[in-house]
Design a protein around this motif. Sequence first.
Motif, PDB file in Angstrom:
ATOM      1  N   THR A   1      42.616  42.350  38.801  1.00 12.32           N
ATOM      2  CA  THR A   1      43.261  41.481  39.792  1.00 12.32           C
ATOM      3  C   THR A   1      44.728  41.284  39.436  1.00 12.32           C
ATOM      4  OG1 THR A   1      41.161  40.304  40.048  1.00 12.32           O
ATOM      5  CG2 THR A   1      43.131  39.243  40.949  1.00 12.32           C
TER       6      THR A   1
ATOM      7  N   ARG B   1      37.986  36.786  40.836  1.00 12.39           N
ATOM      8  CA  ARG B   1      36.831  37.687  40.847  1.00 12.39           C
ATOM      9  C   ARG B   1      36.527  38.222  42.247  1.00 12.39           C
ATOM     10  NH1 ARG B   1      35.341  33.465  37.086  1.00 12.39           N
ATOM     11  NH2 ARG B   1      34.559  34.326  35.100  1.00 12.39           N
TER      12      ARG B   1
ATOM     13  N   CYS C   1      41.537  38.257  35.220  1.00 11.63           N
ATOM     14  CA  CYS C   1      42.371  39.211  35.967  1.00 11.63           C
ATOM     15  C   CYS C   1      42.359  40.581  35.303  1.00 11.63           C
ATOM     16  CB  CYS C   1      43.800  38.686  36.080  1.00 11.63           C
ATOM     17  SG  CYS C   1      43.991  37.307  37.234  1.00 11.63           S
TER      18      CYS C   1
ATOM     19  N   GLU D   1      39.932  41.802  33.456  1.00 15.20           N
ATOM     20  CA  GLU D   1      38.584  42.367  33.608  1.00 15.20           C
ATOM     21  C   GLU D   1      38.354  42.916  35.009  1.00 15.20           C
ATOM     22  OE1 GLU D   1      33.863  40.898  33.437  1.00 15.20           O
ATOM     23  OE2 GLU D   1      35.499  39.540  32.815  1.00 15.20           O
ATOM     24  N   TYR D   2      38.837  42.206  36.035  1.00 14.77           N
ATOM     25  CA  TYR D   2      38.551  42.593  37.424  1.00 14.77           C
ATOM     26  C   TYR D   2      39.672  43.428  38.062  1.00 14.77           C
ATOM     27  CZ  TYR D   2      34.404  39.630  37.640  1.00 14.77           C
ATOM     28  OH  TYR D   2      33.147  39.080  37.428  1.00 14.77           O
TER      29      TYR D   2
END
Length: 669
Positions: free
Chosen positions: A169, A118, A164, A166-167
């Motif tokens: 990443t 996050r 990962c 969602e963000y």
Amino acid sequence: MTSQQNHIILNPSYCESLTEYKRRKTITVNIGDVPMGSDYPIRVQSMTTIDTMDTMGSVEQTIRMIESGCEYVRITAPSIKEAENLGNIRRELRLRGYTVPLVADIHFTPNAAELAARLVEKVRINPGNYADKKRFETIEYTDVTYQAELERIREKFIPLVKICKEYGTAMRIGTNHGSLSDRILSRYGDTPLGMVESALEFLRICEDMNYYNIVISMKASNTQVMVQAYRLLVQKLAEEGLKPYPLHLGVTEAGEAEDGRIKSAVGIGTLLEDGLGDTVRVSLTEAPELEAPVAQALIDRYTRRAENAKPIKPITINHTETLLNPYQYFRRHTHEVVNFGGQNVPRVIADFSQVSDVQMEDLKSIGHFYLPLLDKWKMNDLGADYIYAGKQPIPFMVANGSRQILDATTWQAIDDKLNTYPLFNGLDYLQATEKHPELNFVTLTYKEWQPEFIQLLKSDTTIVLWIKTENAHAMAALRRLFFFLLEEKITCPVVLRRDYQENEENTLLYASTDAGGLLIDGLGDGILLGTEKAHQASKEDLLKKLSFLNQTAFGILQAARTRMSKTEYISCPSCGRTLFDLQDVTAMIRKRTDHLKGIKIGIMGCIVNGPGEMADADYGYVGSGVGKITLYRGQNVVKKNVPSDKALDELIELIREDGRWNEVEAIEA
């Protein structure tokens, strides 16, 4: 397996071409504002060594790394508190105008990974310990229990994948040879296949969840294992229909100074030669800002490779014994000529052809020491096996166990032909009437190959080929000549000859790539590193150059695991987990043990880089607490929590107990 079975039919699906430089096509992975993949330059990265909780120290070191060329910076996050502090480090860097993507390095702690994902642009997980605890036990798994373990991994791993996604990443699934789980070891053993399968278990979960922002690595301290694992990974990705993910290249625990650079170049350079690799990290036991320039030097060689390389005749597979197995080491089958080929270790030849008025003391540069009081020679462990004198015969008897090589025309004019060996041009050898009865070196490039050589090389058992090239794509050009030999089932030994004009740093890297890449595949029975136009240098400078090239040649053979001639140190590059000063401790251990030929000593800063990471070391020196060291024999703990001021003595005593210690033998000139 017989020698005839060593050469098997394999479509080289791990690379685009074996004779033409073509970078492997990959998907693009978005990592902050520095994307990775085949549509972008090969990226450079390194890892901080400061305690992650030291925010300002980490920021300052990161800035030094950026200024040295790092495009990604990795920082360890061994627990929640370090993962949380990554946000503070990132925030301070952004305030100062630095936007370098940060990578959280995770071992054992899924909750730290989930928090870090996050906060930073990328998370590295080790599939060997993300959901598994390494116990060094042998456990038998049935298909049912094995599948149950995979379900357990899925349950632990899915939360990170969701975060990962969602963000935005990125993730590196980074397998390490030394930290495979007991479950993987039980089914696949300590093998490249086990390394690949360890990563694929996690990758399949990601693809099931439509998450593809992934980079993969297959790191090992053993360069043969490392190269085989990356190749096998690429082949398996294609075989299973998985996406062509970018590759992060690195030889883990490469060590320091010249040895660390040679070992890194042998492993990383071999893969770059075949177009594999999208980011490079050179792991040296030195300050991290010193790693990036080495990585960049390796990468720069390929920026214009396709344009600068001369065409090489493509390889056509006509029968089942054309190619060597790229996923398993087999040395090319050869017959013995004097002490070349057969079961002999690869030989080192020193090039004295441009040294005028050679004196006995000049041979110190290649590990030969004349002892006047005893009137005899002594060679150290890095003593060259042969001396190439060209057109200038050495005017004295060289050391026992070593012989000189002369150009054929010069050899034919001397009296003592039996104790020297001739070097013929390939075409001249076809017409030569006078040859040595035991050993004749014949120089050849792949362009000079012609049908007349086939029967000659099959029937004349005195020939050792001396192959060379001026092609920028040197490894491929030399490899092409080996394929001619394999196709015709010719078994004469081969010496690898390469000349370099670059500075020492680049010569070290280039030679390690060109020769090391062949040796890793079992190709080559000798090595000669030379320098063109050296006659312009002073004799003193030339002898220094010869000393450097001789040490480099032995270093390449050792790094490729084809000839062990000195102590090997498997030392990690340090990070925020390290419990002592790795550079100082490595130097201290090296000072007391560097005469122990062939012994491998692992020096690890913490348990994460402990018994697993040093994999095939004979002995281990591992930080287990502040001022405390745990000593290993192989992967087994021998002594725990030894005070650091006594640990080296205890290590030496352990080596003594095993009968592997010997005292330093002084050489007096």
